[in-house]
Design a protein around this motif. Structure first.
Motif, PDB file in Angstrom:
ATOM      1  N   GLU A 154       0.790   6.955  -6.517  1.00  0.00           N
ATOM      2  CA  GLU A 154      -0.381   7.708  -6.718  1.00  0.00           C
ATOM      3  C   GLU A 154      -0.266   9.209  -6.639  1.00  0.00           C
ATOM      4  OE1 GLU A 154      -5.007   6.948  -6.489  1.00  0.00           O
ATOM      5  OE2 GLU A 154      -3.971   6.645  -4.551  1.00  0.00           O
ATOM      6  N   THR A 200       0.939  -1.300   0.011  1.00  0.00           N
ATOM      7  CA  THR A 200       0.040   0.069  -0.201  1.00  0.00           C
ATOM      8  C   THR A 200       0.755   1.259   0.127  1.00  0.00           C
ATOM      9  OG1 THR A 200      -1.699  -1.159   1.244  1.00  0.00           O
ATOM     10  CG2 THR A 200      -1.757   1.045   1.195  1.00  0.00           C
ATOM     11  N   ASN A 234       0.573   4.091  -2.696  1.00  0.00           N
ATOM     12  CA  ASN A 234      -0.007   5.417  -2.613  1.00  0.00           C
ATOM     13  C   ASN A 234       0.939   6.346  -2.904  1.00  0.00           C
ATOM     14  OD1 ASN A 234      -2.405   4.356  -1.448  1.00  0.00           O
ATOM     15  ND2 ASN A 234      -1.726   4.501   0.573  1.00  0.00           N
TER      16      ASN A 234
END
Length: 336
Positions: free
Chosen positions: A208, A201, A205
């Motif tokens: 992104e 994650t 993240n």
């Protein structure tokens, strides 16, 4: 600044898969879709404009490599995000009334509005088909994320259209619109390769966030080019954004300040239909004199810095980070 090698590497990997996907479309839609991407129907070869600037697919492949996976892992995501992006371009050209893109007629002006609408719809649907051809858990997650990013992008487009009826668009509203319209899909592109690779994650993240900030920097530069860009380079008419009364970032930066320049710009923008050549020239001069152009360039640099900061302290391949940084700097310094 030299064109980063990663753009050409991505084109060589993604364009054949993108063309194969488009060739799955029914014959009636395949022709306008292939035309939009710039593929020569006579010999099947690409004219080289099909990938456009190539930013989104390149980010998708680099995001796979950033987490230690081969670039090929990101190809389905690269194809999907490019299909969604181009569906939005086909529809945007209709909404904006643009008759030219990439130095050639837009789909709606070449084939008519009806064909352009349904071609854009088909490209949108094809994006999700590509991801779900092999519905692995990673691809299902990537598909869900693309649905969400596309919904945000469409909301951003709706906000942009709503600005047409407003003369009080401020900086915060403009940045929120551009974050949705451009940042969401670039954030997806910059992380989808990592998602398909099953990355953790924190990695997804960070990538992104990097893409979202690059998207805002990219859009700020686009907004400058939309007013002061060279049409022989950009492929669009000079001052096109002003002619269409768009509330782009340079315009919003001027309107955000309650002064004589803002009042005069509102007066120029008041009315219906496209601005005349004289009004376009007047608006451009007003915005530049009021600092809108320079402040937009500063805004682009700030988002570039934020993009680079998002990669700090994250477990990503150092060589790929260097490529991501180079790509972000390139799109922020571009003149096309």
């Amino acid at each position: 600044m030299a064109v980063p090698d990663c753009l050409e590497r991505a084109r060589l990997l993604v364009e054949p898969a993108l063309e194969a996907a488009v060739n799955r479309m029914c014959a009636d839609l395949r022709l306008p879709a292939r035309y939009h991407f710039g593929w020569d129907e006579q010999n099947g070869s690409s004219t080289g404009v099909g990938m456009g600037k190539g930013l989104r697919p390149t980010l998708a492949l680099l995001s796979a490599e950033a987490v230690g996976a081969p670039a090929e892992v990101g190809v389905p995501g690269a194809v999907a995000v490019e299909l969604v992006h181009n569906f939005s371009l086909v529809h945007d050209d209709i909404i904006d009334g643009d008759t030219e893109r990439r130095h050639r007629a837009t789909v709606w002006s070449a084939f008519g509005v009806d064909d352009a609408v349904i071609t854009g719809d088909a490209l949108h649907t094809l994006a999700f088909q590509v991801l779900l051809d092999d519905p692995t858990p990673e691809r299902v997650v990537a598909t869900t994320r693309l649905v969400n990013a596309t919904a945000v992008m469409i909301a951003g487009q709706a906000a942009d259209m709503a600005f047409d009826d407003r003369l009080n668009v401020d900086l915060a509203a403009c940045l929120a619109m551009e974050s949705a319209k451009t940042g969401a899909l670039l954030g997806y592109a910059a992380s989808v390769g990592a998602v398909l690779a099953g990355a953790d994650t924190d990695q997804v993240n960070a990538l992104e966030a990097f893409g979202q900030e690059v998207g805002l920097a990219f859009q700020a530069v686009d907004d400058v080019l939309g007013i002061w860009g060279d049409p022989t380079v950009t492929g669009k008419a000079a001052g096109n954004d002003l002619r269409e009364r768009k509330k782009s970032l340079p315009v919003a930066l001027v309107l955000d300040v309650d002064d004589a320049a803002a009042d005069e710009l509102r007066a120029v923008y008041t009315g219906d239909g496209d601005l005349s050549d004289a009004d376009v020239a007047r608006a451009a001069a007003l915005i530049e004199e009021a600092g809108g152009r320079d402040r937009t360039v500063v805004e682009a640099r700030q988002h570039l810095d934020a993009a680079l900061d998002s990669l700090e302290g994250v477990d990503l391949a150092e060589t790929v980070i260097a490529e991501l940084v180079g790509l972000a700097c390139f799109v922020t310094d571009r003149d096309f």
